[in-house]
Design an enzyme around this catalytic site. Structure first.
Site, PDB file in Angstrom:
ATOM      1  N   ASP A  17      39.902  44.716  38.816  1.00  0.00           N
ATOM      2  CA  ASP A  17      38.965  45.474  39.635  1.00  0.00           C
ATOM      3  C   ASP A  17      39.363  46.946  39.567  1.00  0.00           C
ATOM      4  OD1 ASP A  17      41.121  45.688  41.343  1.00  0.00           O
ATOM      5  OD2 ASP A  17      40.322  44.314  42.826  1.00  0.00           O
ATOM      6  N   SER A  18      38.508  47.808  40.074  1.00  0.00           N
ATOM      7  CA  SER A  18      38.622  49.228  39.752  1.00  0.00           C
ATOM      8  C   SER A  18      39.470  50.047  40.713  1.00  0.00           C
ATOM      9  CB  SER A  18      37.221  49.846  39.733  1.00  0.00           C
ATOM     10  OG  SER A  18      36.658  49.802  41.048  1.00  0.00           O
ATOM     11  N   GLN A  27      25.590  48.191  44.778  1.00  0.00           N
ATOM     12  CA  GLN A  27      25.897  48.371  46.191  1.00  0.00           C
ATOM     13  C   GLN A  27      24.606  48.599  46.971  1.00  0.00           C
ATOM     14  OE1 GLN A  27      28.656  47.830  47.696  1.00  0.00           O
ATOM     15  NE2 GLN A  27      30.342  48.108  46.231  1.00  0.00           N
ATOM     16  N   GLY A  53      30.387  44.846  48.039  1.00  0.00           N
ATOM     17  CA  GLY A  53      30.039  45.159  49.422  1.00  0.00           C
ATOM     18  C   GLY A  53      29.429  44.010  50.188  1.00  0.00           C
ATOM     19  N   CYS A  60      48.777  16.476  43.724  1.00  0.00           N
ATOM     20  CA  CYS A  60      48.254  15.157  44.076  1.00  0.00           C
ATOM     21  C   CYS A  60      48.758  14.047  43.157  1.00  0.00           C
ATOM     22  CB  CYS A  60      46.728  15.185  44.081  1.00  0.00           C
ATOM     23  SG  CYS A  60      46.027  16.123  45.465  1.00  0.00           S
ATOM     24  N   HIS A  86      47.155  23.018  44.444  1.00  0.00           N
ATOM     25  CA  HIS A  86      46.045  22.101  44.704  1.00  0.00           C
ATOM     26  C   HIS A  86      44.744  22.864  44.911  1.00  0.00           C
ATOM     27  CE1 HIS A  86      43.555  18.898  46.338  1.00  0.00           C
ATOM     28  NE2 HIS A  86      43.213  19.777  47.274  1.00  0.00           N
TER      29      HIS A  86
END
Length: 389
Positions: free
Chosen positions: A89-90, A194, A221, A314, A340
């Site tokens: 991400d930025s 946005q 957003g 599991c 899990h």
């Protein structure tokens, strides 16, 4: 290149071809903010539980260890020993989450580091440079994430600035991908839609960024204060204005129910910290709802977290044993729960892809939601202990 294999209503079953391998969609990206999944989960673990994409954070890796250090070490893939796709991400979300530590200007955002208080500046060019140094598969455009319930005038101005920033991001990425010392010259760029909860602003912004011919499009957003109903409404109104022949990414979402509903509305990329965060607190996901393993009724329960689950936890351990580890504050308990939960999310996406391929997604979604809701209601009716008892 993104290719749609088939559709079922608005739900898309596709594949994104990247320099680090194919991504089968819909996909849930496992969040490793600082190049590691919280809960002592290794990259070998990620391979074992079916992870397709790992997601790391530009701002946090810029703060430490520093993106220039990561570049000197050969990029993020080599650094964390992971050869599959990575999305970074930025840093734009930190414009929202670090509201008390930043100042927004046209040129970019001035931060104070949450670690040591030092001054940091990040604008579109700096965000692209950091992500290029990290050499991720997919880079996100730098944007402002306004509060979902911000007033209209603020949102209009914010979205206009995000659009101007996106143009700068695109130009800078083109420049960086042409440099001789760039590690990943095939880095992809996703733009971010946005507009808070204003459908008309969202739609107009979607039209504007679609014209830029990007590699993918995200909706940002959302899941930041609005109701689920408001989020679903915005998806219904906005997604049709984004190009269907490109990946559609709903950032920071969400619960299994959120994912099931959003896939039906045309979304095919997701990420969220819920499976790891909840796992570290003993909350585990099943097809019959979420369980709180601190609950006293699991003290002598020899069953796995979910019958039939093939995750590493599991296949070997009982609810009683995992509960004991959690109660004793042994890190292994958190690790087993996180493994899990991530397996559950990754496997849920496999089930979703199959349901779309077989054109039965609507009935699959209804069946899954009914089972999960019934399980949640039963869990709420049980007397439980505190997470921290």
């Amino acid at each position: 290149m993104y290719k749609i294999i088939t559709t079922d209503g608005r739900a898309k079953r596709g594949v994104l071809h990247t320099v680090h391998g194919d991504i089968q969609t819909p996909v849930f990206m496992n969040v490793g903010t600082i190049a590691a999944i919280k809960g002592a989960v290794s990259t070998e673990d990620l391979e074992q539980i079916g992870t397709q994409v790992e997601l790391s954070n530009t701002y946090h890796l810029h703060v430490r260890p520093g993106d220039h250090i990561v570049k000197k070490l050969g990029g993020l893939h080599k650094f964390m020993v992971w050869d599959k796709p990575i999305l970074t991400d930025s840093g734009g979300f930190q414009v929202f989450s670090l509201a008390g530590l930043r100042k927004i200007k046209e040129e970019g955002v001035y931060f104070h580091s949450h670690v040591d208080g030092r001054k940091i500046f990040m604008g579109p060019e700096e965000s692209m440079q950091i992500q290029s140094n990290l050499a991720s598969t997919i880079a996100m455009a730098f944007d402002e994430c306004p509060p979902s319930l911000a007033d209209r005038d603020y949102v209009v101005n914010s979205v206009d600035r995000t659009t101007r920033w996106l143009e700068r991001c695109k130009a800078e990425m083109a420049r960086l991908n042409g440099l001789e010392d760039t590690i990943n010259k095939g880095q992809l760029l996703f733009g971010i839609n946005q507009g808070a909860v204003f459908a008309d602003i969202r739609k107009e912004h979607a039209k504007r960024i679609t014209e830029m011919e990007l590699d993918g499009y995200a909706l940002g957003g959302l899941a930041v204060g609005e109701t689920h109903e408001q989020m679903y409404y915005i998806l219904e109104e906005t997604v049709p204005y984004l190009p269907q022949n490109k990946p559609t990414y709903l950032m920071g979402v969400g619960t299994p129910a959120n994912i099931l509903e959003s896939v039906e509305r045309g979304v095919d990329f997701f990420d969220c910290v819920y499976p790891t965060r909840n796992g570290r607190h003993g909350h585990v996901y099943t097809h019959s709802g979420k369980l709180n393993l601190f609950n006293a009724k699991y003290e002598l329960d020899e069953r796995p977290i979910e019958e039939g689950c093939q995750c590493p936890t599991c296949r070997r351990y009982s609810r009683a044993y995992v509960r004991h580890l959690l109660k004793a504050k042994e890190m292994l308990g958190m690790r087993l729960c996180v493994l899990h939960n991530l397996y559950f999310y990754n496997h849920l996406m496999e089930e979703i892809r199959l349901a779309i391929e077989e054109h039965r997604y609507s009935s699959f979604k209804k069946e899954m939601l009914a089972k999960m809701n019934a399980g949640e209601e039963k869990t709420r009716s049980d007397k439980t202990e505190s997470d921290f008892s």
